[in-house]
Design a protein around this motif. Structure first.
Motif, PDB file in Angstrom:
ATOM      1  N   GLU A 104      43.399  49.911  30.820  1.00  0.00           N
ATOM      2  CA  GLU A 104      42.489  48.873  30.360  1.00  0.00           C
ATOM      3  C   GLU A 104      42.827  48.456  28.924  1.00  0.00           C
ATOM      4  O   GLU A 104      43.306  49.276  28.124  1.00  0.00           O
ATOM      5  CB  GLU A 104      41.040  49.370  30.393  1.00  0.00           C
ATOM      6  N   CYS A 156      43.019  44.889  33.002  1.00  0.00           N
ATOM      7  CA  CYS A 156      43.359  46.193  33.570  1.00  0.00           C
ATOM      8  C   CYS A 156      44.613  46.006  34.406  1.00  0.00           C
ATOM      9  O   CYS A 156      44.600  45.266  35.387  1.00  0.00           O
ATOM     10  CB  CYS A 156      42.222  46.719  34.419  1.00  0.00           C
ATOM     11  N   TRP A 205      35.146  46.849  38.025  1.00  0.00           N
ATOM     12  CA  TRP A 205      34.934  47.212  36.632  1.00  0.00           C
ATOM     13  C   TRP A 205      33.655  48.051  36.558  1.00  0.00           C
ATOM     14  O   TRP A 205      32.675  47.767  37.262  1.00  0.00           O
ATOM     15  CB  TRP A 205      34.806  45.982  35.742  1.00  0.00           C
ATOM     16  N   ILE A 254      34.724  38.344  37.092  1.00  0.00           N
ATOM     17  CA  ILE A 254      35.854  39.198  37.441  1.00  0.00           C
ATOM     18  C   ILE A 254      36.869  38.368  38.208  1.00  0.00           C
ATOM     19  O   ILE A 254      36.510  37.490  39.009  1.00  0.00           O
ATOM     20  CB  ILE A 254      35.393  40.423  38.267  1.00  0.00           C
ATOM     21  N   CYS A 282      38.311  50.199  34.636  1.00  0.00           N
ATOM     22  CA  CYS A 282      38.541  49.626  35.955  1.00  0.00           C
ATOM     23  C   CYS A 282      38.948  50.751  36.903  1.00  0.00           C
ATOM     24  O   CYS A 282      39.365  51.830  36.483  1.00  0.00           O
ATOM     25  CB  CYS A 282      39.603  48.532  35.920  1.00  0.00           C
TER      26      CYS A 282
END
Length: 115
Positions: free
Chosen positions: A6, A22, A36, A69, A95
């Motif tokens: 990350e 990530c 996440w 996301i 993540c």
């Protein structure tokens, strides 16, 4: 060996924005749902958001409308765009697969929302 790294955290003022990344290695990234998660000081780690292998997204209620996301399968990377940040979002963000695999937790990236 799967590795998830990350990055992108930092100190930001309330109302500000950050984008976390990530990057995965050692895995067939495209076939897995990714998530996440975050762990605030003194609290248990909690789920934040998911993106499926097909691109469907889902969010925890506290972040819905503020977090987005996404994933780039070519780069084996999953992102978390965060806007209108609140102080209560201060946490270490991680993540992992979704559902999470215990042995795949990385170091996370610290997000601090403070004035």
């Amino acid at each position: 060996q799967v590795q998830l790294v990350e990055s992108g955290g930092g100190l930001v003022q309330p109302g500000g924005s950050l984008r976390l990344s990530c990057t995965a290695s050692g895995t067939i990234f495209t076939i897995y749902n990714m998530g996440w998660y975050r762990q605030a000081p003194g609290k248990q780690r909690e789920w934040v958001a998911t993106v499926t292998s097909g691109g469907t997204t889902n969010y925890a209620v506290p972040v819905k409308g503020r977090f987005t996301i996404s994933r780039d399968n070519a780069k084996k990377t999953v992102y978390l765009q965060m806007i209108r940040l609140k102080t209560e979002y201060t946490a270490v963000y991680y993540c992992n697969y979704f559902p999470a695999v215990g042995s795949y937790w990385g170091q996370g990236t610290q997000v601090t929302v403070s004035s």
